[in-house]
Design a protein around this motif. Structure first.
Motif, PDB file in Angstrom:
ATOM      1  N   ALA A  77       0.828  -1.204   0.000  1.00  0.00           N
ATOM      2  CA  ALA A  77       0.000   0.000   0.000  1.00  0.00           C
ATOM      3  C   ALA A  77       0.869   1.262   0.000  1.00  0.00           C
ATOM      4  N   TYR A  78       1.945   1.232   0.753  1.00  0.00           N
ATOM      5  CA  TYR A  78       2.873   2.374   0.812  1.00  0.00           C
ATOM      6  C   TYR A  78       3.451   2.655  -0.570  1.00  0.00           C
ATOM      7  N   ARG A  79       3.904   1.617  -1.250  1.00  0.00           N
ATOM      8  CA  ARG A  79       4.423   1.784  -2.613  1.00  0.00           C
ATOM      9  C   ARG A  79       3.352   2.332  -3.541  1.00  0.00           C
ATOM     10  N   ASN A  80       2.159   1.768  -3.461  1.00  0.00           N
ATOM     11  CA  ASN A  80       1.079   2.175  -4.369  1.00  0.00           C
ATOM     12  C   ASN A  80       0.579   3.580  -4.093  1.00  0.00           C
ATOM     13  N   CYS A  81       0.891   4.104  -2.908  1.00  0.00           N
ATOM     14  CA  CYS A  81       0.517   5.479  -2.564  1.00  0.00           C
ATOM     15  C   CYS A  81       1.641   6.470  -2.865  1.00  0.00           C
ATOM     16  N   GLY A  82       2.697   5.999  -3.496  1.00  0.00           N
ATOM     17  CA  GLY A  82       3.789   6.897  -3.876  1.00  0.00           C
ATOM     18  C   GLY A  82       4.952   6.908  -2.926  1.00  0.00           C
ATOM     19  N   GLY A  83       4.938   6.045  -1.908  1.00  0.00           N
ATOM     20  CA  GLY A  83       6.064   5.972  -0.988  1.00  0.00           C
ATOM     21  C   GLY A  83       7.309   5.445  -1.684  1.00  0.00           C
ATOM     22  N   GLU A  84       8.445   6.050  -1.388  1.00  0.00           N
ATOM     23  CA  GLU A  84       9.690   5.643  -2.032  1.00  0.00           C
ATOM     24  C   GLU A  84      10.258   4.424  -1.317  1.00  0.00           C
ATOM     25  N   VAL A  85      10.375   3.320  -2.046  1.00  0.00           N
ATOM     26  CA  VAL A  85      10.905   2.089  -1.475  1.00  0.00           C
ATOM     27  C   VAL A  85      11.356   1.193  -2.622  1.00  0.00           C
ATOM     28  N   ALA A  86      12.503   0.533  -2.434  1.00  0.00           N
ATOM     29  CA  ALA A  86      12.948  -0.486  -3.390  1.00  0.00           C
ATOM     30  C   ALA A  86      12.106  -1.733  -3.113  1.00  0.00           C
ATOM     31  N   TYR A  87      10.963  -1.806  -3.779  1.00  0.00           N
ATOM     32  CA  TYR A  87       9.887  -2.694  -3.364  1.00  0.00           C
ATOM     33  C   TYR A  87      10.288  -4.161  -3.321  1.00  0.00           C
TER      34      TYR A  87
END
Length: 233
Positions: free
Chosen positions: A101-111
């Protein structure tokens, strides 16, 4: 494969907990482990065997999800028969859903790296620790999520604080609802607290349902029913 009300993966009977750990043989891999529980008939399944297929479901489901709502992601995963009513797979699931969810909300992370790290760390946290150690794995999973996205380690400053605050906040909310344990209730609570904490501390807005409703009460012999905030009734 279907799930029943009983907790034993071998026969479906309820679990019995011991005051002291006993050496037991896993009914699936036949390895020897120390455990605080078996079913009424003496069957024991180790954490790795219990969680293996469920963790595969979690990893694949999260990779393919575009949802910005960690509760929605978990509810989708929970419908799979390999996500049991209770079990250590939830220690990976909470953090993985939050990462997604964090990634899909634009959070920066090497998923991809983050998801693999969530799997590794979450898998190390034992089942039953909520009662035996006094720290629910769903809360720890939320703390691991925060540690990963803020790159915390034992020597960092703000990120170390955020990670411990996250676990503490989730654990406090879980404890306030009371026992006995419910991996679904605890997972919903930890993810809800994490979404709020991420918005407050990092400014990323994850989506949450207006009302969280649990579809798994019939599978939980210890369900709190109307005393649980997620009970459909």
């Amino acid at each position: 494969m279907t799930r029943g009300e009983g907790a034993c993966l071998v026969c479906g009977k309820p679990l019995v907990y011991f005051e002291h750990a006993k050496k037991m043989e896993c009914s699936m891999c036949h390895g020897t482990f120390e455990s605080y529980a078996s079913c009424e008939d003496g069957h024991f399944v180790c954490d790795e065997c219990h969680a293996k297929r469920g963790i595969e479901v979690i990893m694949n489901g999260c990779r393919n999800s575009q949802s910005k709502n960690p509760i929605e992601i978990m509810q989708m995963l929970m419908m799979d028969p390999y996500i049991y009513m209770h079990g250590p797979e939830h220690h990976v699931m909470v953090g993985a859903a939050l990462l997604t969810a964090y990634r899909n909300c634009g959070g920066e992370v090497a998923y991809e790296d983050a998801l693999e790290e969530m799997k590794k760390r979450g898998s190390e946290y034992p089942g039953g620790a909520c009662g035996m150690w006094g720290c629910c794995g769903a809360a720890v999973s939320a703390g691991i999520f925060m540690s990963i996205i803020t790159k915390a380690n034992p020597l960092t400053g703000t990120s170390w604080r955020y990670s411990n605050q996250m676990t503490s906040r989730a654990l406090g909310a879980i404890a306030k609802l009371g026992g006995p344990r419910c991996c679904k209730r605890d997972s919903f609570t930890a993810a809800k607290e994490a979404a709020a904490f991420v918005q407050e501390s990092l400014g990323i807005d994850m989506e949450l349902p207006k009302k969280i409703q649990c579809d798994f009460s019939q599978e939980n012999q210890q369900c709190l029913k109307r005393h649980c905030p997620y009970y459909k009734g």
